[in-house]
Design a protein around this motif. Structure first.
Motif, PDB file in Angstrom:
ATOM      1  N   HIS A  66     -11.348   8.505   3.174  1.00  0.00           N
ATOM      2  CA  HIS A  66     -11.590   7.528   4.253  1.00  0.00           C
ATOM      3  C   HIS A  66     -11.962   8.222   5.566  1.00  0.00           C
ATOM      4  CE1 HIS A  66     -10.797   3.652   2.457  1.00  0.00           C
ATOM      5  NE2 HIS A  66      -9.559   3.958   2.086  1.00  0.00           N
TER       6      HIS A  66
ATOM      7  N   GLN B 169      -9.228   2.559   8.652  1.00  0.00           N
ATOM      8  CA  GLN B 169      -8.922   1.241   8.074  1.00  0.00           C
ATOM      9  C   GLN B 169      -8.307   0.279   9.083  1.00  0.00           C
ATOM     10  OE1 GLN B 169      -6.801   3.031   4.500  1.00  0.00           O
ATOM     11  NE2 GLN B 169      -7.840   1.271   3.567  1.00  0.00           N
TER      12      GLN B 169
ATOM     13  N   CYS C 242      -8.127  -0.707  -2.901  1.00  0.00           N
ATOM     14  CA  CYS C 242      -8.150  -0.285  -1.499  1.00  0.00           C
ATOM     15  C   CYS C 242      -7.825  -1.477  -0.611  1.00  0.00           C
ATOM     16  CB  CYS C 242      -9.544   0.255  -1.168  1.00  0.00           C
ATOM     17  SG  CYS C 242      -9.725   0.868   0.510  1.00  0.00           S
ATOM     18  N   LEU C 243      -7.031  -1.237   0.412  1.00  0.00           N
ATOM     19  CA  LEU C 243      -6.672  -2.304   1.356  1.00  0.00           C
ATOM     20  C   LEU C 243      -7.903  -2.859   2.066  1.00  0.00           C
ATOM     21  CD1 LEU C 243      -3.455  -0.737   2.939  1.00  0.00           C
ATOM     22  CD2 LEU C 243      -3.560  -2.815   1.542  1.00  0.00           C
TER      23      LEU C 243
ATOM     24  N   HIS D  49      -7.682   9.991  -1.801  1.00  0.00           N
ATOM     25  CA  HIS D  49      -8.198   8.665  -1.434  1.00  0.00           C
ATOM     26  C   HIS D  49      -8.181   8.524   0.093  1.00  0.00           C
ATOM     27  CE1 HIS D  49      -8.437   4.109  -2.198  1.00  0.00           C
ATOM     28  NE2 HIS D  49      -8.167   4.191  -0.908  1.00  0.00           N
ATOM     29  N   GLU D  50      -7.082   8.955   0.723  1.00  0.00           N
ATOM     30  CA  GLU D  50      -6.958   8.819   2.190  1.00  0.00           C
ATOM     31  C   GLU D  50      -7.901   9.761   2.930  1.00  0.00           C
ATOM     32  OE1 GLU D  50      -5.562   6.233   2.872  1.00  0.00           O
ATOM     33  OE2 GLU D  50      -4.583   6.062   0.928  1.00  0.00           O
TER      34      GLU D  50
ATOM     35  N   GLY E 233       0.824  -1.204   0.000  1.00  0.00           N
ATOM     36  CA  GLY E 233       0.000   0.000   0.000  1.00  0.00           C
ATOM     37  C   GLY E 233       0.858   1.253   0.000  1.00  0.00           C
ATOM     38  N   VAL E 234       0.283   2.318  -0.533  1.00  0.00           N
ATOM     39  CA  VAL E 234       0.945   3.622  -0.562  1.00  0.00           C
ATOM     40  C   VAL E 234       0.327   4.582   0.452  1.00  0.00           C
ATOM     41  CG1 VAL E 234       1.740   3.417  -2.946  1.00  0.00           C
ATOM     42  CG2 VAL E 234      -0.536   4.363  -2.482  1.00  0.00           C
ATOM     43  N   GLY E 235      -0.832   4.211   0.992  1.00  0.00           N
ATOM     44  CA  GLY E 235      -1.504   5.059   1.961  1.00  0.00           C
ATOM     45  C   GLY E 235      -2.336   4.221   2.908  1.00  0.00           C
TER      46      GLY E 235
HETATM   47  C1  FHF Z   1      -3.220   1.378  -2.015  1.00  0.00           C
HETATM   48  N1  FHF Z   1      -2.037  -0.077  -3.492  1.00  0.00           N
HETATM   49  O1  FHF Z   1      -2.169   1.656  -1.542  1.00  0.00           O
HETATM   50  C2  FHF Z   1      -3.359   0.478  -3.218  1.00  0.00           C
HETATM   51  C3  FHF Z   1      -4.367  -0.653  -3.062  1.00  0.00           C
HETATM   52  C4  FHF Z   1      -4.703   5.625  -4.909  1.00  0.00           C
HETATM   53  O2  FHF Z   1      -6.629   3.935   1.798  1.00  0.00           O
HETATM   54  O3  FHF Z   1      -1.385   1.580  -4.840  1.00  0.00           O
HETATM   55  O4  FHF Z   1      -6.689   1.562   0.641  1.00  0.00           O
HETATM   56  F1  FHF Z   1       2.361  -0.436  -3.030  1.00  0.00           F
HETATM   57  C5  FHF Z   1      -5.573   3.414   1.421  1.00  0.00           C
HETATM   58  C6  FHF Z   1       3.624   1.292  -5.908  1.00  0.00           C
HETATM   59  C7  FHF Z   1       2.451   1.485  -6.602  1.00  0.00           C
HETATM   60  C8  FHF Z   1       3.603   0.630  -4.698  1.00  0.00           C
HETATM   61  C9  FHF Z   1       1.252   1.012  -6.100  1.00  0.00           C
HETATM   62  C10 FHF Z   1      -4.561   5.274  -3.471  1.00  0.00           C
HETATM   63  C11 FHF Z   1      -4.549   3.791  -3.208  1.00  0.00           C
HETATM   64  C12 FHF Z   1      -4.463   3.499  -1.734  1.00  0.00           C
HETATM   65  C13 FHF Z   1      -4.391   1.814   0.105  1.00  0.00           C
HETATM   66  N2  FHF Z   1       0.059  -0.130  -4.344  1.00  0.00           N
HETATM   67  C14 FHF Z   1      -1.148   0.539  -4.272  1.00  0.00           C
HETATM   68  C15 FHF Z   1       2.399   0.163  -4.217  1.00  0.00           C
HETATM   69  C16 FHF Z   1       1.216   0.356  -4.897  1.00  0.00           C
HETATM   70  C17 FHF Z   1      -4.448   1.997  -1.430  1.00  0.00           C
HETATM   71  N3  FHF Z   1      -5.578   2.252   0.749  1.00  0.00           N
HETATM   72  C18 FHF Z   1      -4.483  -1.428  -4.359  1.00  0.00           C
HETATM   73  C19 FHF Z   1      -3.997  -1.613  -1.929  1.00  0.00           C
END
Ligand code: FHF
Ligand code: ZN
Length: 184
Positions: free
Chosen positions: A157, A65, A110-111, A153-154, A58-60
């Motif tokens: 939430h 959550q 989304c996680l 996105h964050e 995840g990036v956020g």
């Molecule tokens: C993610 N994963 O992080 C997604 C989901 C656009 O509220 O983007 O639900 F890990 C927070 C490089 C590129 C490295 C992509 C915001 C998405 C936020 C988490 N992974 C990635 C990485 C990713 C959600 N989330 C698919 C898990």
């Protein structure tokens, strides 16, 4: 450490609540929780730790959550220009945004969502965000493109909004008006 068993999934009402403001200064417990959230993101992007603990990268991550209905979020990613965005933030607020929109051509995930939801998620192309960071400093961030999308996105939430709420149910891949397409 936070693992996938701590991540609240779709259907849990906490994901639909408007989270509470964190009183400043934050408590040690709140700072610890936010630090753990940021560490989850770092761990999830480390191949060895990710494999060992079966983390989803995840990036956020927003506090609801992990079942905490407070206005706290963590982000950890590099943008297209290799600039690192790594923050734990309290009470983030969008103070201004562009008229122009942007969307990821690959859609969003989304996680907290264990299924693919296809479609374009229109968001502001540029946002300015004010917040308090983990060190207690007030920060003002000017964000564009992918970085702007992640923060929106964050912050969604924290307001009980899921990414698919923004997808047009009649035509998920309709080009949003006045929007730039971003390949992720
Ligand atoms: C993610 N994963 O992080 C997604 C989901 C656009 O509220 O983007 O639900 F890990 C927070 C490089 C590129 C490295 C992509 C915001 C998405 C936020 C988490 N992974 C990635 C990485 C990713 C959600 N989330 C698919 C898990
Ligand atoms: Zn999410």
């Amino acid at each position: 450490m936070i693992t996938m068993k701590d991540i609240v999934r779709e259907g849990n009402p906490v994901l639909r609540e408007v989270a509470d403001e964190v009183e400043m200064p934050p408590s040690e417990e709140e700072k610890e929780t936010l630090g753990e959230m940021l560490q989850y993101l770092k761990n999830s992007q480390d191949e060895q730790i990710c494999d060992r603990y079966s983390l989803r990268p995840g990036v956020g991550l927003a506090a609801p959550q992990i079942g905490v209905s407070k206005r706290m979020l963590a982000v950890h990613f590099t943008d297209f220009n290799d600039k690192l965005y790594s923050y734990g933030l309290f009470n983030p607020k969008i103070v201004s945004h562009s008229v122009e929109k942007a969307y990821l051509t690959s859609g969003e995930g989304c996680l907290s969502v264990d299924r693919e939801v296809p479609g374009y998620v229109p968001r502001y192309a540029r946002v300015t965000i004010k917040a308090v960071d983990l060190e207690g400093n007030e920060v003002k961030l000017r964000l564009r493109d992918f970085a702007a999308i992640v923060f929106q996105h964050e912050i969604d939430h924290l307001n009980g909004v899921m990414f698919y709420d923004h997808i047009d149910p009649d035509n998920p891949f309709k080009e949003p008006e006045n929007a730039k397409a971003l390949d992720h």
